[in-house]
Design a protein around this motif. Sequence first.
Motif, short mmCIF file in Angstrom:
data_model
loop_
_atom_site.label_atom_id
_atom_site.label_comp_id
_atom_site.label_asym_id
_atom_site.label_seq_id
_atom_site.Cartn_x
_atom_site.Cartn_y
_atom_site.Cartn_z
N VAL A 94 0.84 -1.19 0.00
CA VAL A 94 0.00 0.00 0.00
C VAL A 94 0.87 1.23 0.00
O VAL A 94 1.82 1.33 0.78
N ASN A 99 -3.51 10.63 2.34
CA ASN A 99 -4.69 9.94 2.85
C ASN A 99 -5.29 8.97 1.85
O ASN A 99 -6.48 8.66 1.93
N ASP A 100 -4.54 8.54 0.89
CA ASP A 100 -5.06 7.47 0.04
C ASP A 100 -4.19 6.23 0.20
O ASP A 100 -3.08 6.30 0.70
N TYR A 101 -4.68 5.13 -0.20
CA TYR A 101 -4.01 3.85 0.05
C TYR A 101 -4.05 3.00 -1.21
O TYR A 101 -4.63 1.93 -1.24
N LYS A 102 -3.38 3.51 -2.23
CA LYS A 102 -3.36 2.77 -3.48
C LYS A 102 -2.50 1.53 -3.33
O LYS A 102 -1.43 1.56 -2.75
N LEU A 103 -2.97 0.45 -3.90
CA LEU A 103 -2.19 -0.78 -3.93
C LEU A 103 -1.27 -0.77 -5.15
O LEU A 103 -1.70 -0.49 -6.26
N PHE A 105 1.02 -3.41 -7.17
CA PHE A 105 1.13 -4.86 -7.30
C PHE A 105 2.42 -5.28 -7.97
O PHE A 105 2.95 -4.58 -8.85
N TYR B 33 -11.85 2.12 -5.42
CA TYR B 33 -10.71 2.14 -6.33
C TYR B 33 -11.06 1.43 -7.63
O TYR B 33 -11.81 0.45 -7.63
N TYR B 35 -8.90 -0.45 -10.75
CA TYR B 35 -7.62 -0.96 -11.23
C TYR B 35 -7.85 -1.60 -12.59
O TYR B 35 -8.96 -2.00 -12.93
N LEU B 43 -1.31 -5.44 -13.00
CA LEU B 43 -2.38 -4.73 -12.31
C LEU B 43 -1.93 -3.31 -12.04
O LEU B 43 -0.92 -3.08 -11.39
N PHE B 45 -3.15 0.77 -10.89
CA PHE B 45 -4.13 1.66 -10.29
C PHE B 45 -4.62 2.67 -11.32
O PHE B 45 -3.84 3.19 -12.13
N TYR B 48 -9.08 6.71 -7.58
CA TYR B 48 -9.46 6.47 -6.19
C TYR B 48 -10.45 7.54 -5.74
O TYR B 48 -10.24 8.73 -5.98
N LYS B 97 -11.96 2.74 6.52
CA LYS B 97 -10.99 2.79 7.62
C LYS B 97 -11.60 2.14 8.85
O LYS B 97 -12.79 2.26 9.11
N TYR B 102 -5.93 2.12 8.01
CA TYR B 102 -6.21 1.46 6.75
C TYR B 102 -6.71 0.04 6.99
O TYR B 102 -6.27 -0.65 7.89
N GLN B 105 -8.53 -3.93 1.05
CA GLN B 105 -9.43 -3.65 -0.04
C GLN B 105 -10.12 -4.95 -0.47
O GLN B 105 -9.47 -6.00 -0.56
#
Lengths: 115, 116
Positions: A94, A99-103, A105, B33, B35, B43, B45, B48, B97, B102, B105
């Motif tokens: 992450v 304040n965002d939590y993009k994954l 990969f 989100y 993706y 994968l 992003f 968001y 949250k 966190y 997802q």
Amino acid sequence: AQSVTQPDIHITVSEGASLELRCNYSYGATPYLFWYVQSPGQGLQLLLKYFSGDTLVQGIKGFEAEFKRSQSSFNLRKPSVHWSDAAEYFCAVVTIGSNDYKLSFGAGTTVTVRA
Amino acid sequence: GAGVSQSPSNKVTEKGKDVELRCDPISGHTALYWYRQSLGQGLEFLIYFQGNSAPDKSGLPSDRFSAERTGGSVSTLTIQRTQQEDSAVYLCASTKKVDGSYNEQFFGPGTRLTVL
């Protein structure tokens, strides 16, 4: 910027044998780390996650992973593989910021299980 | 309980046409989100949404891509003038949250888009 590397594109393992999938990350702070599994035609399912605390994390389906800060690794293991474990596995981290939590990969590791 | 749902599950379109992909997040999840999973790109992003804040669009590959989230729930990803390189599986995920921290997802099954 953070990144995730899965060095093995494809692994073939015999049913009943052990499995280890490698994951290395590049991140400046303590990461939130995840392993997801994607079976053919299916969505992503969370196997396990590491946020903090005990560095050996237990997940579903008999999987576990160990966070090693010194090696920037979060390898996934299973002692005895079942044919149903044939799937694609993704390691993810992450990104924490604004304040965002993009994954982010890794490229994924495809696991083939032979009888 | 109900998970994240996406529709359609499959979409085949002709190059140049516009498409809309829908995501219904888990009830109560404030973050959503998108993706994209494509051959050769893995994968990645796209965009968001968090509550009423301005969305983070930093992952959208071109201005042909846009997304909105109505009423803090359902989201629609729109691709205008589709190109063959847009062919991919588009995944939606939601989260909330927990105790200010966190949480994981949860992913939907995806929409497989094929542009001919």
